[in-house]
Design a protein around this motif. Structure first.
Motif, PDB file in Angstrom:
ATOM      1  N   THR A 152       9.372   6.719 -11.461  1.00 40.33           N
ATOM      2  CA  THR A 152       8.927   6.213 -10.164  1.00 40.33           C
ATOM      3  C   THR A 152       7.569   5.536 -10.317  1.00 40.33           C
ATOM      4  O   THR A 152       6.619   6.137 -10.833  1.00 40.33           O
ATOM      5  N   LEU A 153       7.498   4.292  -9.878  1.00 40.30           N
ATOM      6  CA  LEU A 153       6.259   3.508  -9.900  1.00 40.30           C
ATOM      7  C   LEU A 153       5.708   3.447  -8.485  1.00 40.30           C
ATOM      8  O   LEU A 153       6.431   3.095  -7.553  1.00 40.30           O
ATOM      9  N   LYS A 154       4.425   3.793  -8.323  1.00 42.94           N
ATOM     10  CA  LYS A 154       3.831   3.829  -6.983  1.00 42.94           C
ATOM     11  C   LYS A 154       2.556   3.000  -6.940  1.00 42.94           C
ATOM     12  O   LYS A 154       1.699   3.108  -7.820  1.00 42.94           O
ATOM     13  N   ALA A 155       2.434   2.187  -5.891  1.00 34.47           N
ATOM     14  CA  ALA A 155       1.233   1.389  -5.672  1.00 34.47           C
ATOM     15  C   ALA A 155       0.105   2.296  -5.186  1.00 34.47           C
ATOM     16  O   ALA A 155       0.362   3.381  -4.653  1.00 34.47           O
ATOM     17  N   PRO A 156      -1.162   1.876  -5.347  1.00 38.51           N
ATOM     18  CA  PRO A 156      -2.280   2.689  -4.845  1.00 38.51           C
ATOM     19  C   PRO A 156      -2.131   2.972  -3.349  1.00 38.51           C
ATOM     20  O   PRO A 156      -1.589   2.162  -2.602  1.00 38.51           O
ATOM     21  N   LEU A 205       0.810  -1.210   0.000  1.00 41.84           N
ATOM     22  CA  LEU A 205       0.000   0.000   0.000  1.00 41.84           C
ATOM     23  C   LEU A 205       0.852   1.274   0.000  1.00 41.84           C
ATOM     24  O   LEU A 205       1.614   1.523   0.922  1.00 41.84           O
ATOM     25  N   GLY A 206       0.747   2.081  -1.080  1.00 39.59           N
ATOM     26  CA  GLY A 206       1.437   3.363  -1.154  1.00 39.59           C
ATOM     27  C   GLY A 206       2.933   3.291  -1.364  1.00 39.59           C
ATOM     28  O   GLY A 206       3.607   4.317  -1.405  1.00 39.59           O
ATOM     29  N   GLU A 207       3.498   2.105  -1.527  1.00 38.72           N
ATOM     30  CA  GLU A 207       4.946   1.966  -1.687  1.00 38.72           C
ATOM     31  C   GLU A 207       5.383   2.361  -3.089  1.00 38.72           C
ATOM     32  O   GLU A 207       4.661   2.159  -4.060  1.00 38.72           O
ATOM     33  N   SER A 208       6.591   2.915  -3.190  1.00 41.58           N
ATOM     34  CA  SER A 208       7.155   3.333  -4.473  1.00 41.58           C
ATOM     35  C   SER A 208       8.431   2.564  -4.769  1.00 41.58           C
ATOM     36  O   SER A 208       9.115   2.103  -3.853  1.00 41.58           O
ATOM     37  N   THR A 209       8.756   2.472  -6.045  1.00 43.65           N
ATOM     38  CA  THR A 209      10.018   1.872  -6.463  1.00 43.65           C
ATOM     39  C   THR A 209      10.485   2.553  -7.740  1.00 43.65           C
ATOM     40  O   THR A 209       9.712   3.250  -8.410  1.00 43.65           O
ATOM     41  N   THR A 210      11.748   2.352  -8.075  1.00 41.88           N
ATOM     42  CA  THR A 210      12.312   2.939  -9.290  1.00 41.88           C
ATOM     43  C   THR A 210      12.306   1.927 -10.424  1.00 41.88           C
ATOM     44  O   THR A 210      12.745   0.790 -10.255  1.00 41.88           O
ATOM     45  N   VAL A 211      11.804   2.350 -11.569  1.00 39.17           N
ATOM     46  CA  VAL A 211      11.822   1.546 -12.787  1.00 39.17           C
ATOM     47  C   VAL A 211      12.880   2.132 -13.721  1.00 39.17           C
ATOM     48  O   VAL A 211      12.906   3.344 -13.942  1.00 39.17           O
ATOM     49  N   THR A 212      13.768   1.304 -14.238  1.00 42.05           N
ATOM     50  CA  THR A 212      14.798   1.752 -15.179  1.00 42.05           C
ATOM     51  C   THR A 212      14.486   1.204 -16.559  1.00 42.05           C
ATOM     52  O   THR A 212      14.237   0.015 -16.717  1.00 42.05           O
ATOM     53  N   ILE A 255       1.318  -6.185  -6.676  1.00 39.96           N
ATOM     54  CA  ILE A 255       0.833  -5.125  -5.798  1.00 39.96           C
ATOM     55  C   ILE A 255      -0.171  -5.727  -4.818  1.00 39.96           C
ATOM     56  O   ILE A 255      -1.110  -6.417  -5.223  1.00 39.96           O
ATOM     57  N   ASP A 256       0.045  -5.469  -3.539  1.00 39.34           N
ATOM     58  CA  ASP A 256      -0.869  -5.958  -2.506  1.00 39.34           C
ATOM     59  C   ASP A 256      -1.337  -4.772  -1.674  1.00 39.34           C
ATOM     60  O   ASP A 256      -0.589  -4.228  -0.870  1.00 39.34           O
ATOM     61  N   THR A 257      -2.590  -4.352  -1.901  1.00 41.01           N
ATOM     62  CA  THR A 257      -3.172  -3.261  -1.112  1.00 41.01           C
ATOM     63  C   THR A 257      -4.274  -3.776  -0.191  1.00 41.01           C
ATOM     64  O   THR A 257      -5.070  -3.015   0.323  1.00 41.01           O
TER      65      THR A 257
END
Length: 197
Positions: free
Chosen positions: A118-122, A71-78, A163-165
């Motif tokens: 930046t990729l962000k989960a809901p 939930l709400g977590e972000s990560t970097t996509v290259t 993604i797990d929200t």
């Protein structure tokens, strides 16, 4: 009209990228008015050809720093391209993501071959929004290289992300809900997903 200046139309081969080229004239086949032939081959100055459309890189085209988001977590996509991309031709609008995720902060990390986003989960929890195997797609048709060649089609990432929200919840049941002095019963805790702690 004086037979000194001659022109020809040259069309380079499609999907070619080559920095070392020249056009030569075999002078032994050229004769003047006195029927005297030239000698050897005369070549033009070097010219380059780029008719190759940009693609994603052959190895590791899209990588994710973290492929399991909560939930709400972000990560970097290259994103790695086969060549430098014109900065004004590539935007977040050329990218598609799944699983309710969002993208922001698209940026170059070098001359234009490698990009990050930046990729962000809901951010809002959902009772049923746990998705696996989500992909990232790049619309290459909207992207051009520095020579102006446009990409073709759409390319999907081979790596996938989950993604797990869904927030953990529990149902508590008692084998016997009417207890008397000294009596015991079994209490069961049934969670909606695997939990720790």
């Amino acid at each position: 009209t004086d037979r000194k200046i001659w022109t020809a139309t040259f069309t380079p081969t499609a999907t070619t990228e080559d920095a070392s080229n020249s056009i030569g004239v075999n002078m032994t086949g050229v004769r003047n008015a006195a029927e005297r032939a030239g000698v050897g081959i005369t070549s033009s100055a070097n010219y380059s050809i780029d008719t190759k459309p940009p693609t994603l890189a052959a190895t590791h085209p899209i990588t994710l720093r973290d492929d399991k988001l909560h939930l709400g977590e972000s990560t970097t996509v290259t994103i790695h391209f086969s060549e430098d991309i014109a900065p004004d031709s590539f935007s977040i609008a050329d990218l598609t993501v799944e699983g309710g995720a969002s993208l922001s902060n698209l940026r170059r990390t070098d001359g234009g071959t490698t990009w990050e986003v930046t990729l962000k989960a809901p951010e809002s929890p959902s009772a049923s929004s746990s998705t696996t195997g989500n992909k990232i797609s790049v619309n290459l048709a909207g992207i051009t290289d520095l020579a102006g060649n446009a990409g073709v089609g759409t390319a999907d990432s081979t790596v996938r992300y989950d993604i797990d929200t869904v927030l953990p919840s529990v149902t508590i049941t008692l084998a016997d809900s009417s207890l008397t002095v000294g009596e015991t019963t079994t209490v069961s805790f049934s969670f909606n997903e695997a939990v720790n702690g």
